[in-house]
Structures are given as structure tokens and as C-alpha cells.
Design an enzyme around this catalytic site. Structure first.
Site, PDB file in Angstrom:
ATOM      1  N   GLU A 276      30.360  22.527  34.933  1.00  0.00           N
ATOM      2  CA  GLU A 276      29.968  23.778  35.585  1.00  0.00           C
ATOM      3  C   GLU A 276      28.633  23.625  36.302  1.00  0.00           C
ATOM      4  OE1 GLU A 276      32.032  26.500  35.738  1.00  0.00           O
ATOM      5  OE2 GLU A 276      33.363  24.976  34.881  1.00  0.00           O
ATOM      6  N   ASN A 343      32.972  34.399  33.496  1.00  0.00           N
ATOM      7  CA  ASN A 343      33.366  33.550  34.617  1.00  0.00           C
ATOM      8  C   ASN A 343      34.870  33.543  34.879  1.00  0.00           C
ATOM      9  OD1 ASN A 343      32.595  31.478  36.653  1.00  0.00           O
ATOM     10  ND2 ASN A 343      33.933  30.193  35.423  1.00  0.00           N
ATOM     11  N   TRP A 384      33.904  33.121  45.733  1.00  0.00           N
ATOM     12  CA  TRP A 384      34.784  34.058  46.439  1.00  0.00           C
ATOM     13  C   TRP A 384      35.683  33.340  47.448  1.00  0.00           C
ATOM     14  CZ3 TRP A 384      36.530  38.796  45.875  1.00  0.00           C
ATOM     15  CH2 TRP A 384      35.913  39.611  44.924  1.00  0.00           C
TER      16      TRP A 384
END
Length: 467
Positions: A276, A343, A384
Site C-alpha cells: 500500500e 479503503n 477514483w
């Protein structure tokens, strides 16, 4: 020489601060500034909770720097243009020949710095927001990777071969011997009882307590727990990295101290957390190479002008957590109530907005930034565009998350859903993931209509993306 703090309100592993002290020393009074520009921040869609979080850390840094004989002045201005004017006047009035700061990634910030340099002010910049310097991880064509996995391999190779610069804490030898102040701000007096970000402690608490506990007790189960929103299985470090109050290089150093072989243990639970961190690096490197992403342009240019439907009624239902899909609604309520979202759920709600409702990902990106405490342009834009299939190494357009299946898999007993949607307390565990028939059969006094039907929405999305 003047030290200018920006998105780096920390004394730990701060290159500009280290350079400043090495040049000036701490035995003579030194000056530093930080601009509080709420109008500018709001123009960049910063959330109220993030602004509060940053201001708390700025106030704490005043005390911390005093120990180093540095006077930090907090200056309230409207925007970047006023920053430029202020610095010109300040340098002239105080005969300052050099300003020292850490660079910022975003387009407007870089344009501001270019304007300062163009005004004949010497601006010395360092890089403090990534582990591997931006521009150092390139493919064989000497350009930025377009896929995450080969970027990750090259990033790991760079670390193994070249290491990374970690400056540590400011040396105690630079602190005047007669200082009686505390470097740790143990009394935490800057935290206000009614502060918007009060649930998030100052960075020194994270460094001294939270990260140590996470590495000791949680990281070994991170891979299996990270997708379960009812479990606090993540580190919660994202707001601190997003605002620069904790260094990513410090985080990696802690991880390597605990797990020296982590760079070659890609199949381990612990590596999934490092993965991550590398995703964060990927998106920051990408924005460095593709500044157009700062202007909310699609990475895949053929998706730039998609005819999104942008139904305002559907968008407001999504914002308010009233879509009729409990996991989506609980996630949006978590965001609205706490300023943070798990998340896994960020992916679920982003997929739902763009592919079930066919609403422009930019509207979702903006709404997230306006509400998240960890709003970060590079990571938020990357996430996004990944969900909307318009980004670099995004999910394929035909992958449409089924919010019911996601709920059954990651919140099987509805624990998370019930926390944020108490209206559904009476619904059974099996039915809570899509409770409409259960509500009707049991004549419950609950109004929970689904604004779209999943199968129909999926087919519509596939046709929309193909066109």
C-alpha cells in the site's frame, strides 16, 4: 536564511529543516514561517477536518521548534499570490537571501514556486514526500511505468541497490543546553476539546504508540483483516502521510527494523502493508510525470469527454448514504460522520457512483476531498480513476463491483452496516446486504428503496463504456 514549512509540519526526517540547521546552527535565533491559507485550501477542496488537523500540527510545531531555537510564525493569508508578495517583502525587510523549503508535487504549488524564483528569490528545495525520489523509477524507455506491478519491482530494486535517505530525528547536539522544553509535547495542550480532528492524535502519538502497537500486534494479520471494515486492522496512518506530518521514509525504516527481509518477502502478510505504501509512491510518481492529472484530466485520454449522466438526484442519494445498498450507504455515512472511510469501501462506493449511476468520477473525487481528513490529490485522483477505469493501470471497464456480494464477503454479519445504519438493526444477518424483500415480508416500518437495480445498471454501464 528563512525556513518555510509547507506540507511537512514535522521535525523528524525533514530535509529542509536539517539543511537549515546545518547551515545556521541552533545556537542563534532562527526564523521559520508557515502560511495558513484557508481560502486557498478550500479552493483545493480541502475538508474542514483536514484543515483543523493541519492547524493543530502547526500549533504543536511552534513549541517543538522553540526547543531548537527556531521561532515559527503562523501567518494567515488568503492564497498563493499573497504568499508570493509576503515573501518578497519579508526578504527585502530582513535582508534574506535564501528561503529553504521542501518541494510540493501539485501543479499550482509548483507554479507558485516558479513565480518566487522568477522574482529573484533564491529558493532551495528538497524532496520529503516520497521514499524513492520522483523520476528515479523508470522503464527501459526512460519513462514512467504505466502498470503498477513492474513499477513495484523497479521500486524495490532501487531500494535494495541504492537504499534511501532517512535523516532521522534532529540531533540533540543541536539543541541549546539550557532548554527545558519538551520535544514530545506530552501535555498535548494544543488539542482543543471541540476540535474537528480531535479523534486523530498528533503525529508524535502515532510515532511513539500507534505504529509500535500496529507493528507488534496487527501487521501480521494485515492481509486478512485489511478488507474487513468492522475490524480496526489498518494502521490509520494515511492522514499523517497526506499532510506530511509523518515521513514515509521513517515508516519504511520502522518496517525494515522490524522485518529486515521485507523487501524480498513479497508473499508475506507484512509485505501487503508495504504494498500500500508503494501504491502511494506510484501515484505520486505518476502525477510528477503527468501534471495534467492535477487538472482532473483522465489519464486515458479517450475517456476525457465521456457523456456522464450526472443525475443530481442520484448523486445526492449517494452523498447522503441513501442508495438502498447498505454497504454503500454505511460507507458514505462513515465518511460524512468521521471524515474517513475504510479503503475497501472507497473502491466499492467509487465503483457504484461511476458504473451503477454513471456519474463523472470527478464529482466523487471532489466530494471525497471535501470530506476526507486524509485527502491527497495524487492518491485520491489515482483511486477514483482506478475505479472509473479511466486511469493508469485501472481496473478494466467491464469489472463492476457487485455491492451486495462485496457486503456478503466483507461484512457477512452486517456489523459495520448496523454501526452506521441503525435503522436496519431488526434485519437478519442474511438479508441485511439487500434488505428490501425482508422489510416487505416482515412489514418493518423502514423506507429503504434501491435507486438502481444492480444487473440492469451493470449492463447499462458496459454499453456506456463501449460507446
Amino acid at each position: 536564511m528563512l525556513l518555510w514549512f509547507r506540507n511537512d509540519l514535522r521535525t523528524h526526517d525533514n530535509p529542509a529543516l536539517h539543511y537549515f540547521l546545518n547551515q545556521n546552527g541552533a545556537q542563534v535565533p532562527n526564523k521559520a514561517i508557515f502560511f495558513i491559507c484557508e481560502k486557498q485550501w478550500q479552493q483545493h477542496d480541502w475538508s474542514p477536518i483536514k484543515i483543523d488537523f493541519v492547524k493543530r500540527h502547526a500549533q504543536a510545531l511552534v513549541k517543538e521548534l522553540a526547543v531548537l531555537n527556531i521561532e515559527l510564525e503562523l501567518i494567515e493569508l488568503d492564497d498563493f499570490a499573497q504568499q508570493i508578495s509576503y515573501l518578497k517583502d519579508y526578504c527585502q525587510q530582513h535582508n534574506i537571501t535564501e528561503i529553504v523549503a521542501n518541494s510540493e508535487l501539485e501543479f499550482n504549488e509548483q507554479q507558485r514556486d516558479k513565480a518566487i524564483i522568477a522574482s529573484d528569490i533564491r529558493l532551495t528545495l528538497f524532496e520529503a514526500d516520497v521514499i524513492v525520489p520522483k523520476g528515479k523509477v523508470l522503464n527501459q524507455s526512460n519513462s514512467m511505468y504505466k502498470v503498477f506491478t513492474p513499477f513495484k519491482r523497479a521500486w524495490l530494486t532501487y531500494i535494495k541497490q541504492a537504499g534511501f535517505d532517512y535523516l532521522g530525528k534532529v540531533s540533540s547536539s543541536t539543541v541549546p543546553s539550557d532548554s527545558t522544553a519538551s520535544l514530545t509535547n506530552d501535555d498535548n495542550t494544543v488539542t482543543q476539546a471541540q476540535s474537528l480532528s480531535d479523534a486523530w492524535p498528533l503525529s508524535y502519538v502515532i510515532e511513539q504508540q500507534v505504529l509500535a502497537t500496529f507493528f507488534q500486534e496487527k501487521i501480521s494479520q494485515y492481509q486478512r483483516n485489511r478488507d474487513i471494515p468492522s475490524i480496526k486492522g489498518t494502521s490509520g496512518i494515511s492522514p499523517y502521510l497526506a499532510t506530511g506530518v509523518i515521513s514515509p521514509r521513517y515508516v519504511l525504516r520502522l518496517l525494515l527494523n522490524k522485518y529486515p527481509d521485507i523487501l524480498v518477502a513479497s508473499d508475506s502478510e507484512e509485505f501487503s502493508w508495504l504494498n500500500e505504501i508503494i501504491w502511494r509512491e506510484f501515484y505520486r510518481h505518476l502525477m510528477f510525470h503527468e501534471q495534467r492529472l492535477c487538472k482532473h484530466q483522465s489519464y486515458k485520454e479517450h475517456y476525457q469527454h465521456m457523456p456522464w449522466q450526472n443525475d443530481e438526484r442520484l448523486f445526492q442519494a449517494w452523498c447522503q448514504g441513501r442508495t438502498g445498498y447498505p454497504l454503500v450507504d454505511a460507507a458514505m455515512r462513515q465518511l460524512n460522520q468521521t471524515g474517513w472511510m475504510h479503503n475497501r469501501l472507497r473502491m466499492v462506493v467509487a465503483s457504484f457512483l461511476t458504473k451503477h449511476l454513471l456519474i463523472d468520477w470527478r464529482l466523487g473525487e471532489k466530494y471525497f476531498m471535501q470530506n476526507l481528513i486524509d485527502g491527497d490529490l495524487a492518491a485520491n485522483n489515482g483511486g477514483w480513476q482506478w475505479a472509473a477505469s479511466t486511469g493508469c493501470d485501472a481496473q478494466p471497464y467491464f469489472r463492476v463491483f457487485n455491492p451486495i456480494r462485496q457486503s456478503e464477503r466483507f461484512d457477512p454479519k452486517g456489523i459495520f452496516i448496523r454501526k452506521y445504519i441503525p435503522e436496519l438493526d431488526a434485519v437478519s444477518d442474511k438479508a441485511i446486504h439487500f434488505p428490501h424483500q425482508y422489510i416487505a415480508d416482515h412489514k418493518l416500518n423502514i423506507y429503504w428503496p434501491a435507486i438502481v437495480e444492480h444487473k440492469e445498471a451493470r449492463l447499462k454501464a458496459l454499453a456506456f463504456y463501449k460507446v
